[in-house]
Motif scaffolding. Structure first.
Motif, PDB file in Angstrom:
ATOM      1  N   GLY A 195       0.809  -1.213   0.000  1.00 33.58           N
ATOM      2  CA  GLY A 195       0.000   0.000   0.000  1.00 33.58           C
ATOM      3  C   GLY A 195       0.839   1.258   0.000  1.00 33.58           C
ATOM      4  O   GLY A 195       0.512   2.254  -0.656  1.00 33.58           O
ATOM      5  N   VAL A 196       1.958   1.220   0.733  1.00 33.30           N
ATOM      6  CA  VAL A 196       2.865   2.363   0.755  1.00 33.30           C
ATOM      7  C   VAL A 196       3.443   2.609  -0.636  1.00 33.30           C
ATOM      8  O   VAL A 196       3.517   3.751  -1.111  1.00 33.30           O
ATOM      9  N   PHE A 197       3.838   1.530  -1.324  1.00 34.28           N
ATOM     10  CA  PHE A 197       4.409   1.692  -2.661  1.00 34.28           C
ATOM     11  C   PHE A 197       3.365   2.195  -3.658  1.00 34.28           C
ATOM     12  O   PHE A 197       3.694   2.931  -4.593  1.00 34.28           O
ATOM     13  N   ILE A 198       2.126   1.797  -3.476  1.00 31.88           N
ATOM     14  CA  ILE A 198       1.068   2.309  -4.355  1.00 31.88           C
ATOM     15  C   ILE A 198       0.938   3.820  -4.189  1.00 31.88           C
ATOM     16  O   ILE A 198       0.753   4.560  -5.161  1.00 31.88           O
ATOM     17  N   ILE A 199       1.038   4.287  -2.948  1.00 32.40           N
ATOM     18  CA  ILE A 199       0.931   5.723  -2.695  1.00 32.40           C
ATOM     19  C   ILE A 199       2.112   6.481  -3.287  1.00 32.40           C
ATOM     20  O   ILE A 199       1.951   7.529  -3.908  1.00 32.40           O
ATOM     21  N   LEU A 200       3.324   5.934  -3.118  1.00 28.77           N
ATOM     22  CA  LEU A 200       4.531   6.651  -3.557  1.00 28.77           C
ATOM     23  C   LEU A 200       4.797   6.503  -5.049  1.00 28.77           C
ATOM     24  O   LEU A 200       5.376   7.396  -5.667  1.00 28.77           O
ATOM     25  N   ARG A 201       4.418   5.356  -5.607  1.00 27.92           N
ATOM     26  CA  ARG A 201       4.665   5.071  -7.027  1.00 27.92           C
ATOM     27  C   ARG A 201       6.114   5.311  -7.441  1.00 27.92           C
ATOM     28  O   ARG A 201       6.402   6.160  -8.298  1.00 27.92           O
ATOM     29  N   PRO A 202       7.061   4.581  -6.812  1.00 27.93           N
ATOM     30  CA  PRO A 202       8.478   4.749  -7.185  1.00 27.93           C
ATOM     31  C   PRO A 202       8.702   4.381  -8.646  1.00 27.93           C
ATOM     32  O   PRO A 202       8.062   3.487  -9.189  1.00 27.93           O
TER      33      PRO A 202
END
Length: 330
Positions: A165-172
Motif C-alpha cells: 500500500g505504501v508503494f502504491i501511494i509513492l509510485r516509485p
C-alpha cells in the motif's frame, strides 16, 4: 494456523502463579502482559497525537530549520519530564540498570524526528507519512533478531500487504516519486529501532524512566546542533513549537505503555492509521487532497491491520484452548 511447537513455547513462557510477596521494590517496572488488544487500542490513540505533531512540524518547516523545530520539540519534552529528574521527589525516575539502552533509544528517537521533519520540507504530509509506514516491516524483521519474537508466514504476508500500500501511494519509478522520500525511509528505520529498544526495556524499566532519559538525550544532542542554524522564532512559531512538544510527548508516552501489552510485530501495523489523521489535517491546513492512489494504498494498509488483528485473535484462541486441555500426567 500457528504450529503446535510455537503454541507450546508461548505456554511454557507463561509464569506460574506464586504466593504474593509482602514487599515489592518501589521502582520495579510492571511486568509485561500478553493483552494485544489493549496494546492495539493504545497504538491507535497514539497516532492521533503523533499525527498532530507531524502536521504542525510541517507547518513550521516553512519558517524554521528542521533542527530548530526538533530542538523546540525536545526542549518542551524535557521540561514536561523535569519533575522526574529531581532527586528526592516521588516522581524521580533516573534510577536505571540499563542506561546504555536509554542513550541509544534517545538518539534513535531524535534521529527519527529530525530526519522526518527534514523530509516534510520537500514532501506532502500524507506522502511523507505513508513512506514512513515502512517501519512495521523493519520492526517485524528486527523483532526476530533482537526480541526473539515468533513471526508466522501469515503475519509476514499481512505486513507485506501494508508495505505494498505504501508503494502504491509513492509510485516509485514514476514522475510522482520524489527523491526526498529517502528521508522518511531513514526516519522509519530509526523509529523501528526506537520501538525495538522500547520493547527490550519494557519489562525492567518504568515508562516514566524511558521517557525521561529520551528527553535528556534528545535535548542534549540537538542543543549542540541548533546554534549553527539558529533563526529567531516569532511568538507564533513558539506556540506551535510547544504544541509539537506536547503532542509528541503524549504520543510517545502512549507508545511506551502500549508495548507492555503486545509483541512489536503485532502492534506496529496499526501505526498505519496515522495516515488517516495526517490526510485529514493536511487537507484542512494545507489544502492537500489525497489522490486515488493514496486512497487505494490506504485500503491495502487498513486491510493489513485488520487481518493482523484477526490472526492475533485466532492465535489467542489457540493458546486458551491448549491451556485448558488436561495434562495426560494428571
Amino acid at each position: 494456523m500457528t504450529p503446535p511447537p510455537a503454541v507450546a513455547a508461548r505456554l511454557d513462557s507463561v509464569p506460574l502463579a506464586l504466593p504474593a510477596k509482602t514487599s515489592v521494590a518501589r521502582n520495579k517496572a510492571p511486568a509485561r502482559t500478553d493483552r494485544p488488544f489493549k496494546g492495539i487500542a493504545l497504538i491507535l490513540l497514539s497516532t492521533v497525537f503523533l499525527g498532530t505533531s507531524d502536521v504542525t512540524a510541517k507547518y513550521l518547516s516553512s519558517s524554521l530549520p528542521s533542527i530548530e523545530i526538533a530542538w523546540i520539540r525536545f526542549l518542551v519534552f524535557a521540561l514536561i519530564m523535569t519533575p522526574a529528574m529531581l532527586p528526592g521527589t516521588p516522581l524521580f525516575a533516573l534510577r536505571s540498570s540499563r542506561p546504555g539502552l536509554h542513550v541509544l533509544r534517545g538518539a534513535a528517537l531524535l534521529g527519527s524526528s529530525l530526519i522526518f521533519i527534514t523530509g516534510l520540507g520537500f514532501l506532502p504530509i500524507a506522502e511523507a507519512s505513508a513512506t514512513s509506514f515502512v517501519s512495521p516491516l523493519f520492526v517485524t524483521a528486527l523483532s526476530i533478531a533482537f526480541l526473539g519474537e515468533k513471526v508466522g508466514m501469515r503475519r509476514w504476508i499481512a505486513t507485506a500487504v501494508g508495505l505494498a500500500g505504501v508503494f502504491i501511494i509513492l509510485r516509485p519509478g514514476t514522475s510522482a516519486f520524489h527523491p526526498a522520500a529517502v528521508f522518511p525511509l531513514v526516519s522509519a528505520l530509526a523509529w523501528a529501532g526506537t520501538l525495538i529498544l522500547t520493547r527490550m526495556m519494557s519489562g525492567s524499566e518504568r515508562p516514566i524512566t524511558v521517557m525521561t532519559y529520551s528527553s535528556i538525550v534528545g535535548v542534549a544532542i540537538v542543543s549542540a546542533l541548533v546554534p549553527f542554524v539558529w533563526v529567531a522564532p516569532s511568538w507564533h512559531d513558539i506556540m506551535f513549537g510547544i504544541l509539537i512538544g506536547v503532542a509528541s510527548t503524549v504520543g510517545q508516552w502512549i507508545v511506551v505503555l502500549a508495548f507492555r501489552y503486545g509483541d512489536a510485530s503485532v502492534l506496529a501495523p496499526f501505526s498505519y492509521t496515522q495516515l488517516l489523521w495526517v490526510s485529514i489535517l493536511g487537507f484542512l491546513i494545507f489544502g492537500e487532497v489525497p489522490d486515488r492512489w493514496t486512497i487505494l494504498g490506504a485500503g491495502f494498509i487498513v486491510a493489513s491491520g485488520l487481518y493482523t488483528a484477526h490472526r492475533e485473535r485466532m492465535r489467542r484462541s489457540q493458546l486458551i484452548a491448549v491451556a485448558s486441555e488436561p495434562s495426560p500426567n494428571a
